[in-house]
Design an enzyme around this catalytic site. Structure first.
Site, PDB file in Angstrom:
ATOM      1  CD  GLU A   1      71.760  80.048  35.065  1.00  0.00           C
ATOM      2  OE1 GLU A   1      71.719  78.583  35.045  1.00  0.00           O
ATOM      3  OE2 GLU A   1      71.080  80.802  34.543  1.00  0.00           O
TER       4      GLU A   1
ATOM      5  CG  ASP B   1      70.105  81.018  28.616  1.00  0.00           C
ATOM      6  OD1 ASP B   1      70.717  80.440  28.009  1.00  0.00           O
ATOM      7  OD2 ASP B   1      69.633  80.738  29.746  1.00  0.00           O
TER       8      ASP B   1
ATOM      9  CD  GLU C   1      66.893  76.793  28.815  1.00  0.00           C
ATOM     10  OE1 GLU C   1      67.973  76.438  28.502  1.00  0.00           O
ATOM     11  OE2 GLU C   1      66.591  77.472  29.843  1.00  0.00           O
TER      12      GLU C   1
HETATM   13  C1  GCV Z   1      72.257  74.192  32.923  1.00  0.00           C
HETATM   14  C2  GCV Z   1      70.011  78.625  31.447  1.00  0.00           C
HETATM   15  C3  GCV Z   1      69.023  77.257  31.543  1.00  0.00           C
HETATM   16  C4  GCV Z   1      69.770  76.631  32.632  1.00  0.00           C
HETATM   17  C5  GCV Z   1      71.081  76.161  32.229  1.00  0.00           C
HETATM   18  C6  GCV Z   1      71.866  77.529  32.089  1.00  0.00           C
HETATM   19  C7  GCV Z   1      73.409  77.230  31.692  1.00  0.00           C
HETATM   20  O1  GCV Z   1      70.025  79.268  32.474  1.00  0.00           O
HETATM   21  O2  GCV Z   1      67.852  77.762  31.799  1.00  0.00           O
HETATM   22  O3  GCV Z   1      69.056  75.237  32.778  1.00  0.00           O
HETATM   23  O4  GCV Z   1      71.598  75.251  33.417  1.00  0.00           O
HETATM   24  O5  GCV Z   1      71.396  78.182  31.126  1.00  0.00           O
HETATM   25  O6  GCV Z   1      73.687  77.306  30.346  1.00  0.00           O
HETATM   26  O7  GCV Z   1      74.421  77.055  32.684  1.00  0.00           O
END
Ligand code: GCV
Length: 734
Positions: free
Chosen positions: A315, A389, A417
């Site tokens: 990411e 995720d 989340e």
């Molecule tokens: C901290 C998902 C979440 C992100 C998070 C990522 C990760 O994509 O939406 O906010 O980033 O996981 O675990 O690194």
């Protein structure tokens, strides 16, 4: 004269009465949730009376300035609150004495020759014993920290009204590193945090130590959490500067007596950002030296520093692949820098690159499995519980069991989340148990994820488990009073993954809300049904990633506008007029083949796959006949409806507790349950409206018609701040 005196004494009586009422109110603690499960309010007198016969004094002879101080403090506070006892530290032998110590510190304990041998530093024994003809209770450990864990365990027995007359308890943690990962940014915001701001007040540190640091450490120690990573894995290199290291050191000092080691997320490109180097290539000598020097500098300031948690090449984060090196090259370079100091690297397996025609669920396995056996011995690979995720429900990650020569730790998400933020009551112990109990079949039947985590399957020495924290500056820590139970559950399961969800729920309810059996049973029913029902109203039968993009709150199964396809719900549901589900079998992406044959074959077989994973692995016609005899469409719709029914029933059940729980918490929770019911209906209605727009099928009997049109649901969006995951979501959203 007499009359005057009478009037006077009447006045005095009224005054005393008013004063007494005022005093009563001033001593009644605000039920703001701050005290978590460590409330220590007076036990019912009939229980306290019995306990006071068994416990009335303490002998604790440990080195001052270590965990001993906090152990003594905790026992004093606990016994005072629960039993009304005022206890000093060192009483002579007598009936009712609680002796706390190690064989080294305490001759009484040495003489008992307790089997402490394989309990490591953290384990403990609690025993009823007779010394010099007196009935005493022993809390013994090899090290001070073990006595602290023992003290918390002992107090929990009292809090939950367990008998203590004939104790013979031996405990040691099954997993070494029991860790919270904070996704806290240095500006005080929290990525995916829904309970206020970060607990760490960077601008005040190191001079000002917020009293909450200690309270946080104490709560963690009470459930055995022994490691904390302070900052977001989407890391800011600043934390590695001398200025910030002093701040980290101040926090580490508060945590140390509670047995908690501090870690932080290190940004892979820090040698460039802070050191002015032109590269962060792990093979570059300058880069290696920079990290070595940095490690030496860190350990000078924080002698018990735990190590680095790293999100690399994921990411948008920098990493070794930017320099055509691989994950092993990156992780091992950092591991080498930390090794001589006893530090470790936790390398995250959350990597997925979008390639044409690819299946995100297979990406981490493809990227990392080939490196089995290549990571240094002080590296732990941190793998999310499922392959996508942190969805409301996922099958276990195929990497578990697939890297026998690699230290591997599961990463769970305590913050919600994808599960309704801090608005939805869901008891995650159940979900985590489901993952930990999953059989990978890596070494035949019984090769569970739990055995990968605790090291017994492959003999790994370095073991760990992490949970992404759900805490923040909200007075009740977690935004929703009930979600404290998930913080609690994470710690209890990390310590012993064999405890049942029922036991965890019972403990937490009794310590936090009520000990009345009828009420405990009702609340425990709510907790233990909550995960399944949340899955029902959000993503039943194996559906996943059906929420709004970005903020991940609320349903958007129609969403297909992200340039990255694997962030679009339509990529995951693959719904059209004929059917729904992601085909991950041989006829589709075939990522089911990443599992060991026994699992692969079960999930590939339409007849054998459990309903809960159906649409995760299979694309199925709407008219497919399910095990129940109903069509898939009917089952799907009924699952959504069941979730809604549960949310409604839960509100009714909660109403029955009015007057049985203090008003403050009762009202706060009631408000949250109202939002949860509203959202459950929203999830059902929006999802069914969309799927119905594709298949044109009627809703089965028993399923309520959507309240609005699909177009209405598509128009809903959420506030900006909220969308970025900052701050708590509340009733503002209609
Ligand atoms: C901290 C998902 C979440 C992100 C998070 C990522 C990760 O994509 O939406 O906010 O980033 O996981 O675990 O690194």
């Amino acid at each position: 004269m007499r009359k005057k005196a009478k009037v006077k004494s009447k006045k005095a009586k009224i005054f005393i009465a008013i004063f007494a009422v005022m005093l009563l109110f001033s001593t009644v603690k605000a039920e703001d949730g701050y005290r978590l499960w460590l409330r220590y309010d007076a036990l019912p007198e009939q229980n306290a009376r019995i306990y006071r016969k068994q416990i009335n004094s303490i002998y604790l002879n440990l080195t001052a300035g270590t965990s001993a101080d906090v152990t003594l403090d905790e026992l004093k506070t606990g016994l005072k609150g629960l039993l009304g006892l005022d206890i000093a530290g060192n009483s002579p032998i007598k009936n009712g004495l609680l002796i706390v110590g190690t064989p080294k510190s305490t001759k009484y304990i040495a003489d008992l020759k307790l089997p402490l041998g394989n309990l490591s530093k953290e384990g403990f024994i609690i025993r009823s014993a007779t010394i010099q003809n007196k009935k005493v209770t022993i809390i013994a450990a090899n090290d001070e920290i073990g006595t602290l864990y023992g003290a918390f365990h002992f107090l929990r027995l009292l809090q939950t009204l367990q008998p203590i007359s004939n104790l013979n308890i031996t405990e040691k943690p099954k997993i070494k590193l029991r860790m919270l990962n904070h996704w806290d940014n240095l500006d005080g915001s929290i990525e995916r945090g829904y309970a206020g701001k970060s607990l760490w007040k960077w601008s005040e540190l190191p001079d000002k130590i917020d009293s909450r640091y200690r309270d946080y450490a104490r709560a963690n120690a009470s459930i055995g959490i022994n490691a904390v990573s302070l900052n977001n894995v989407n890391a800011n290199a600043q934390i590695l500067t001398p200025e910030y290291l002093k701040k980290v050191a101040a926090i580490a000092n508060v945590f140390r007596p509670y047995g908690i080691k501090v870690f932080f997320s290190a940004r892979f490109s820090a040698p460039m950002e802070l050191g002015g180097l032109l590269t962060a290539d792990p093979f570059d000598q300058g880069v290696k030296n920079w990290w070595k020097q940095k490690a030496a500098e860190i350990y000078l300031v924080i002698p018990n520093f735990g190590g680095f948690l790293v999100k690399a090449n994921s990411e948008g984060q920098p990493g070794p692949r930017t320099y055509n090196r691989n994950h092993v090259d990156g992780a091992n370079m950092l591991a080498e820098a930390l090794a001589s100091h006893g530090g470790i690297v936790i390398w995250r397996a959350f990597v997925y690159d979008m390639k044409p025609g690819y299946d995100r669920a297979g990406a981490a396995y493809e990227n990392l499995q080939p490196f089995d056996g290549k990571f240094a011995s002080n590296v732990l690979l941190q793998v999310k519980n499922g392959p996508i995720d942190f969805q409301p429900r996922e099958p276990f990650h195929p990497l578990f069991g697939a890297m026998p020569k690699t230290n591997m730790m599961p990463e769970l998400q305590i913050t919600q989340e994808y599960l309704g933020f801090s608005n939805h009551l869901v008891f995650l112990a159940d979900m985590w148990r489901e993952v930990l109990d999953s059989d990978t079949f890596a070494k035949g039947k019984g090769s569970t994820v739990a055995k990968v985590a605790d090291g017994t399957l492959f003999g790994s020495k370095l073991t760990g488990i992490a949970g992404v924290a759900n805490t923040g500056t909200d007075q009740n820590w977690t935004g929703h009073d009930f979600l404290q139970a998930n913080w609690y559950s994470f710690g209890r399961l990390a310590w012993n993954h064999e405890i049942t969800s029922q036991q965890i729920a019972d403990e937490w309810i009794k310590m936090t809300l009520t000990r009345e059996p009828k009420e405990v049973a009702l609340i425990s029913k709510i907790l233990l049904t909550s995960h399944n029902e949340l899955v029902n109203y959000m993503t039943p039968l194996g559906l996943h990633h059906q929420m709004w993009g970005g903020h991940h709150y609320g349903p958007a199964p129609w969403w297909n506008t992200y340039s990255r396809d694997d962030w679009n719900p339509t990529y995951y549901n693959k719904a059209d007029e004929k059917g729904i589900g992601f085909d991950r079998t041989k006829t589709g992406s075939n990522t089911v083949s990443q599992y060991f044959p026994a699992v692969r074959d079960e999930f590939s077989d339409l007849k054998r796959i459990p309903d809960k994973y159906l649409l995760w692995f299979q694309h199925v016609p709407w008219t497919y006949k399910m095990k129940s005899g109903k069509t898939l469409w009917e089952e799907l719709a009924l699952h959504y409806q069941n979730g809604v029914n549960w949310a409604r029933q839960t509100r009714k059940d909660w109403e029955k507790l009015k007057g049985k729980i203090d008003d403050e918490r009762f009202e706060r929770i009631s408000r949250k349950l109202a939002i949860q019911e509203r959202d459950a209906i929203w999830w059902k209605d929006a999802s069914l409206s969309y799927f119905q727009s594709l298949n044109q099928l009627p809703l089965p009997k028993g399923v309520e018609k959507p309240l609005k049109t699909l177009e209405d649901y598509k128009k809903i969006d959420l506030l900006d701040d909220f969308a970025r995951g900052i701050g708590s979501f509340d009733e503002n959203h209609k």
